[in-house]
Design a protein around this motif. Structure first.
Motif, short mmCIF file in Angstrom:
data_model
loop_
_atom_site.label_atom_id
_atom_site.label_comp_id
_atom_site.label_asym_id
_atom_site.label_seq_id
_atom_site.Cartn_x
_atom_site.Cartn_y
_atom_site.Cartn_z
N ALA A 112 36.02 9.82 -46.96
CA ALA A 112 34.71 9.17 -47.15
C ALA A 112 34.06 8.90 -45.79
N THR A 113 34.85 8.53 -44.81
CA THR A 113 34.34 8.28 -43.46
C THR A 113 33.84 9.58 -42.84
N LEU A 114 34.62 10.65 -42.95
CA LEU A 114 34.20 11.95 -42.40
C LEU A 114 32.93 12.46 -43.07
N TYR A 115 32.84 12.31 -44.38
CA TYR A 115 31.65 12.73 -45.11
C TYR A 115 30.42 12.01 -44.56
N ALA A 116 30.53 10.69 -44.40
CA ALA A 116 29.39 9.91 -43.89
C ALA A 116 29.05 10.31 -42.46
N GLN A 117 30.06 10.51 -41.64
CA GLN A 117 29.81 10.88 -40.24
C GLN A 117 29.08 12.21 -40.16
N LYS A 118 29.48 13.17 -40.98
CA LYS A 118 28.81 14.48 -40.98
C LYS A 118 27.43 14.41 -41.62
N ALA A 119 27.30 13.61 -42.66
CA ALA A 119 26.03 13.55 -43.40
C ALA A 119 24.93 12.88 -42.59
N ILE A 120 25.23 11.77 -41.93
CA ILE A 120 24.16 11.02 -41.26
C ILE A 120 24.38 10.85 -39.77
N PRO A 173 28.78 3.79 -43.06
CA PRO A 173 28.89 3.38 -44.46
C PRO A 173 29.72 4.42 -45.18
N ILE A 174 30.28 4.05 -46.31
CA ILE A 174 31.08 5.03 -47.06
C ILE A 174 30.72 5.01 -48.54
N ILE A 175 30.91 6.15 -49.15
CA ILE A 175 30.80 6.24 -50.61
C ILE A 175 32.21 6.03 -51.13
N THR A 225 23.00 3.20 -44.35
CA THR A 225 23.54 3.31 -45.71
C THR A 225 22.50 3.92 -46.64
N GLY A 226 21.24 3.53 -46.47
CA GLY A 226 20.17 4.15 -47.26
C GLY A 226 20.05 5.64 -46.99
N SER A 227 20.25 6.02 -45.74
CA SER A 227 20.23 7.45 -45.39
C SER A 227 21.37 8.20 -46.08
N LEU A 228 22.54 7.57 -46.12
CA LEU A 228 23.67 8.20 -46.79
C LEU A 228 23.40 8.37 -48.28
N ARG A 229 22.78 7.37 -48.92
CA ARG A 229 22.43 7.46 -50.33
C ARG A 229 21.46 8.63 -50.56
N ARG A 230 20.43 8.73 -49.72
CA ARG A 230 19.45 9.81 -49.88
C ARG A 230 20.12 11.18 -49.70
N TYR A 231 21.01 11.30 -48.72
CA TYR A 231 21.73 12.55 -48.48
C TYR A 231 22.56 12.92 -49.71
#
Length: 184
Positions: free
Chosen positions: A64-72, A79-81, A149-155
């Protein structure tokens, strides 16, 4: 003999989890769980609750951390999902480094307002259920965390729409209507 307080030994984050706060009971580190309609203590650290909740939703805190780091592109305190709940992501973000025992984790969807406390150095976080949580982090830093976190949600939502669109396209191409299928 004194009566020992009995608290739940574990907890799994769900859609009505609003915040996870560290809580010292003598020498024991517990977690204060704030939900939409209740509050209680759990005999687990905040970090352990977050990590085990990621596992519950068939993931890991590391992935979840890697996903967020790559996404935003946020490397520090991303932030994490935690998981997906009926198609909606359960997104939490920490106030400090995730492993820091003083870190509070907030549910992105549960925050109504982030304001400065009286000292101007800390924050007061107003949750959707009316509870106000003090945090020892500047309001500017906390608002940045909330914004990431909002950016991660939009991604995530955009990736979800692209995936669903592709699946609909593949399904329609792979399975033509019955009227167009050859008869045996």
């Amino acid at each position: 003999m004194g009566k020992k307080n009995q608290y739940p030994v574990s907890y799994t984050i769900c859609s009505n989890t609003y915040a996870l706060l560290p809580y010292m009971d003598g020498h024991r580190l517990l977690t204060r769980v704030i939900e939409d309609r209740s509050e209680f203590l759990v005999e687990e650290s905040v970090y352990k609750i977050v990590a085990k909740s990621c596992s519950f939703y068939r993931g890991s805190l590391a992935s979840a951390t890697l996903y967020a780091q790559k996404a935003i592109g946020v490397k520090h305190k991303p932030p994490i999902i935690v998981g997906e709940y009926y198609g909606n992501p359960l997104i939490f973000f920490p106030t400090h480094s995730p492993k820091n025992k003083d870190s509070i984790w907030f549910n992105f969807d549960a925050i109504d307002l982030i304001a400065a406390d009286d000292s101007g150095r800390g924050s007061l976080v107003s949750l959707s259920n009316g509870v106000v949580v003090p945090a020892d982090i500047s309001p500017i830093a906390l608002r940045n965390q909330h914004s990431f976190t909002g950016s991660l949600r939009r991604y995530f939502k955009k990736a979800q729409r692209v995936h669903n669109h592709r699946m609909n396209y593949v399904t329609k191409r792979a399975f033509p209507p019955r009227s167009q299928q050859p008869l045996d």
